[in-house]
Design a protein around this motif. Structure first.
Motif, PDB file in Angstrom:
ATOM      1  N   THR A  13     -28.811  43.760  41.645  1.00  0.00           N
ATOM      2  CA  THR A  13     -28.427  43.642  40.235  1.00  0.00           C
ATOM      3  C   THR A  13     -29.049  42.382  39.654  1.00  0.00           C
ATOM      4  O   THR A  13     -29.411  41.448  40.390  1.00  0.00           O
ATOM      5  CB  THR A  13     -26.895  43.576  40.063  1.00  0.00           C
ATOM      6  OG1 THR A  13     -26.398  42.437  40.788  1.00  0.00           O
ATOM      7  CG2 THR A  13     -26.238  44.841  40.582  1.00  0.00           C
ATOM      8  N   CYS A  19     -36.119  34.268  40.880  1.00  0.00           N
ATOM      9  CA  CYS A  19     -35.202  35.100  41.659  1.00  0.00           C
ATOM     10  C   CYS A  19     -35.968  36.144  42.473  1.00  0.00           C
ATOM     11  O   CYS A  19     -35.390  37.133  42.920  1.00  0.00           O
ATOM     12  CB  CYS A  19     -34.221  35.825  40.731  1.00  0.00           C
ATOM     13  SG  CYS A  19     -33.471  34.806  39.443  1.00  0.00           S
ATOM     14  N   LEU A  39     -32.214  41.410  45.755  1.00  0.00           N
ATOM     15  CA  LEU A  39     -31.169  41.579  44.742  1.00  0.00           C
ATOM     16  C   LEU A  39     -31.084  43.037  44.317  1.00  0.00           C
ATOM     17  O   LEU A  39     -32.098  43.716  44.141  1.00  0.00           O
ATOM     18  CB  LEU A  39     -31.481  40.713  43.520  1.00  0.00           C
ATOM     19  CG  LEU A  39     -31.547  39.194  43.741  1.00  0.00           C
ATOM     20  CD1 LEU A  39     -31.879  38.487  42.426  1.00  0.00           C
ATOM     21  CD2 LEU A  39     -30.226  38.676  44.299  1.00  0.00           C
ATOM     22  N   PRO A  87     -28.726  38.956  37.933  1.00  0.00           N
ATOM     23  CA  PRO A  87     -27.668  37.961  37.736  1.00  0.00           C
ATOM     24  C   PRO A  87     -27.565  37.544  36.272  1.00  0.00           C
ATOM     25  O   PRO A  87     -28.492  37.767  35.492  1.00  0.00           O
ATOM     26  CB  PRO A  87     -28.124  36.794  38.615  1.00  0.00           C
ATOM     27  CG  PRO A  87     -29.601  36.948  38.707  1.00  0.00           C
ATOM     28  CD  PRO A  87     -29.883  38.415  38.663  1.00  0.00           C
ATOM     29  N   ASP A  88     -26.444  36.964  35.909  1.00  0.00           N
ATOM     30  CA  ASP A  88     -26.284  36.478  34.538  1.00  0.00           C
ATOM     31  C   ASP A  88     -27.311  35.386  34.263  1.00  0.00           C
ATOM     32  O   ASP A  88     -27.524  34.478  35.075  1.00  0.00           O
ATOM     33  CB  ASP A  88     -24.870  35.924  34.337  1.00  0.00           C
ATOM     34  CG  ASP A  88     -23.819  37.032  34.371  1.00  0.00           C
ATOM     35  OD1 ASP A  88     -24.206  38.211  34.194  1.00  0.00           O
ATOM     36  OD2 ASP A  88     -22.630  36.729  34.569  1.00  0.00           O
ATOM     37  N   ALA A 138     -28.401  30.610  37.968  1.00  0.00           N
ATOM     38  CA  ALA A 138     -27.708  31.616  38.768  1.00  0.00           C
ATOM     39  C   ALA A 138     -27.772  31.227  40.236  1.00  0.00           C
ATOM     40  O   ALA A 138     -28.812  30.780  40.728  1.00  0.00           O
ATOM     41  CB  ALA A 138     -28.340  32.988  38.554  1.00  0.00           C
ATOM     42  N   ARG A 139     -26.661  31.394  40.959  1.00  0.00           N
ATOM     43  CA  ARG A 139     -26.608  30.936  42.354  1.00  0.00           C
ATOM     44  C   ARG A 139     -27.587  31.694  43.245  1.00  0.00           C
ATOM     45  O   ARG A 139     -27.985  31.195  44.292  1.00  0.00           O
ATOM     46  CB  ARG A 139     -25.179  31.066  42.886  1.00  0.00           C
ATOM     47  CG  ARG A 139     -24.644  32.478  42.873  1.00  0.00           C
ATOM     48  CD  ARG A 139     -23.201  32.532  43.374  1.00  0.00           C
ATOM     49  NE  ARG A 139     -22.651  33.872  43.349  1.00  0.00           N
ATOM     50  CZ  ARG A 139     -22.843  34.772  44.287  1.00  0.00           C
ATOM     51  NH1 ARG A 139     -23.591  34.467  45.332  1.00  0.00           N
ATOM     52  NH2 ARG A 139     -22.307  35.966  44.194  1.00  0.00           N
ATOM     53  N   GLU A 140     -27.989  32.915  42.821  1.00  0.00           N
ATOM     54  CA  GLU A 140     -28.923  33.685  43.621  1.00  0.00           C
ATOM     55  C   GLU A 140     -30.371  33.228  43.431  1.00  0.00           C
ATOM     56  O   GLU A 140     -31.261  33.687  44.149  1.00  0.00           O
ATOM     57  CB  GLU A 140     -28.850  35.174  43.253  1.00  0.00           C
ATOM     58  CG  GLU A 140     -27.475  35.789  43.391  1.00  0.00           C
ATOM     59  CD  GLU A 140     -26.694  35.755  42.075  1.00  0.00           C
ATOM     60  OE1 GLU A 140     -25.844  36.636  41.880  1.00  0.00           O
ATOM     61  OE2 GLU A 140     -26.956  34.844  41.251  1.00  0.00           O
ATOM     62  N   CYS A 141     -30.600  32.346  42.479  1.00  0.00           N
ATOM     63  CA  CYS A 141     -31.962  32.010  42.068  1.00  0.00           C
ATOM     64  C   CYS A 141     -32.241  30.520  42.235  1.00  0.00           C
ATOM     65  O   CYS A 141     -31.410  29.764  42.730  1.00  0.00           O
ATOM     66  CB  CYS A 141     -32.188  32.439  40.614  1.00  0.00           C
ATOM     67  SG  CYS A 141     -31.758  34.171  40.296  1.00  0.00           S
ATOM     68  N   ALA A 195     -26.094  41.292  31.601  1.00  0.00           N
ATOM     69  CA  ALA A 195     -26.813  40.157  32.191  1.00  0.00           C
ATOM     70  C   ALA A 195     -27.584  39.374  31.148  1.00  0.00           C
ATOM     71  O   ALA A 195     -27.889  38.195  31.359  1.00  0.00           O
ATOM     72  CB  ALA A 195     -27.754  40.655  33.276  1.00  0.00           C
ATOM     73  N   ASN A 203     -37.614  42.927  44.193  1.00  0.00           N
ATOM     74  CA  ASN A 203     -36.218  43.072  44.583  1.00  0.00           C
ATOM     75  C   ASN A 203     -35.879  44.547  44.689  1.00  0.00           C
ATOM     76  O   ASN A 203     -36.780  45.390  44.770  1.00  0.00           O
ATOM     77  CB  ASN A 203     -35.310  42.337  43.590  1.00  0.00           C
ATOM     78  CG  ASN A 203     -35.290  40.833  43.827  1.00  0.00           C
ATOM     79  OD1 ASN A 203     -34.777  40.359  44.834  1.00  0.00           O
ATOM     80  ND2 ASN A 203     -35.888  40.074  42.917  1.00  0.00           N
TER      81      ASN A 203
END
Length: 399
Positions: free
Chosen positions: A86, A79, A84, A88-89, A64-67, A111, A102
């Protein structure tokens, strides 16, 4: 089970994340807990996982781009502490998800659609509410072993949970009830943490916990219990009930948990206990500090650490703690804490005969008993002679 094996199991339990022992001078909930602040940079070292990574076999690098997914261990996704809101997938190959610290309020099934390999999830230190957790979102994860949901805003345990689960952390929430639906089929759970919630006697009555046949450690500290929880499984090794309002322990209560090794009931309202209620062959640690006890009770042979601090003892009757001495099978007690009682004299030296392995008796400061009246001092009466008593003036010297 031998003493050595008992120690091995207890040390394993002591390694669990919420397993710690503190002697509080104030109630547990009076402390201000400072939030843990993880570093802003990527963690320099990663937890050791038992999964074997073959460097010659290519693994997916999807993340995941956030992680952050470390190349050295592509099965973990970090993550945490990223603000955050939500989840992420989660890619299919991820086995360990760390998404604590978070601002997540909801746990949506979307997710986790592809997250069929997850074994470990850490969602602690978020803002998750029970009403915003999709039903069965965790129950579909058939490889899940460990789940952290502590430090959230849950009012109840998410249901259902997968029967593969072994460790469940639900401390520091607002849980007030335990439904059979949530805890059924959790026959593999060995560790259950429910400390710092709003559980009452009604929440743990009946057979809510008896179906957890592998349960070794349960933490129910800092709740609203007034009596001992019923029908605990026979597999239990550690029971933590600190900071409740428990006022009594029924006679024979521990017959259903004969393998108990550690019992912590400090910061309660116990005034007396049945004389042989703690007569358990495996009990090694007993913490009864911060109660209202004043009468001694039987100490089992295997016990090594005894905490009686902050009670109402005026004296410690060693002959009750240890009615008999068996030189071939000595008592194993090594430490006793008896400070902040109302003892007026030192402990009888007979204690060293009863407990030959004792190394430390922490006597500490004692409180003054305002209601204590010392025995009256009786002045001996002047001896009287039989017959006529001569006048004392006749013995006065003449001028």
């Amino acid at each position: 089970m031998g003493i050595l094996n008992h120690w091995s199991v207890l040390m394993l339990l002591l390694g669990a994340e919420v397993m710690y022992q503190q002697d509080y001078d104030e109630p547990y909930d009076s402390y201000d807990f400072e939030p843990e602040v993880p570093p802003d940079i990527e963690p320099p070292a990663f937890p050791h996982h038992t999964d074997y990574v073959n460097v010659y076999v290519p693994y997916p690098n999807e993340c995941a781009r956030e992680c952050f997914c470390p190349p050295s261990y592509p099965f973990a996704m970090y993550c945490e502490n990223r603000k955050l809101k939500t989840i992420p997938d989660i890619p299919q190959h991820i086995r360990h998800l760390y998404i604590q610290f978070n601002e997540i309020e909801a746990v949506n099934a979307k997710a986790f659609v592809n997250a069929t390999s997850l074994r470990d999830i850490n969602l602690s230190h978020n803002h998750i509410k029970s009403s915003m957790v999709d039903r069965g979102v965790f129950g579909k994860l058939k490889n899940l072993i460990q789940l952290h949901l502590d430090y959230n805003n849950l009012e109840e345990v998410p249901a259902p949970l997968p029967n593969t689960l072994e460790r469940l952390f639900l401390g520091f929430n607002k849980i007030s009830k335990l439904s059979a639906d949530a805890l059924q089929d959790l026959a593999k759970v060995t560790m259950l943490d429910l400390c710092n919630n709003k559980l009452t006697d009604a929440a743990v009555k009946g057979k809510i916990l008896s179906g957890m046949k592998s349960l070794m450690q349960i933490n129910l500290c800092n709740n609203r219990l007034k009596s001992m929880p019923s029908d605990l499984p026979a597999s239990l090794l550690q029971l933590s009930l600190e900071n409740n309002s428990i006022s009594s322990i029924p006679e024979g209560y521990f017959k259903k948990t004969p393998n108990l090794m550690s019992l912590r009931i400090s910061h309660n309202k116990l005034k007396t206990v049945p004389f042989k209620v703690f007569n358990l062959s495996s009990l090694m640690e007993l913490n009864l500090g911060h109660n209202q006890l004043s009468k001694a009770f039987f100490i089992p042979r295997a016990l090594e650490h005894l905490y009686l601090n902050h009670n109402e003892f005026l004296d410690l009757n060693v002959s009750l703690l240890c009615p008999t001495i068996q030189p071939t099978s000595p008592n194993l007690l090594t430490y006793i804490r008896i400070d902040h009682n109302k003892l007026r004299v030192p402990i009888n030296t007979y204690i060293y005969l009863c407990f030959p392995r004792i190394q430390n008796i922490f006597y500490g400061e004692q409180r003054v008993d305002d209601n204590y009246l010392p025995p009256p001092v009786i002045q001996p009466s002047r001896p009287r002679s039989r017959g006529n008593v001569p006048d004392e003036t006749q013995f006065e010297p003449s001028d």
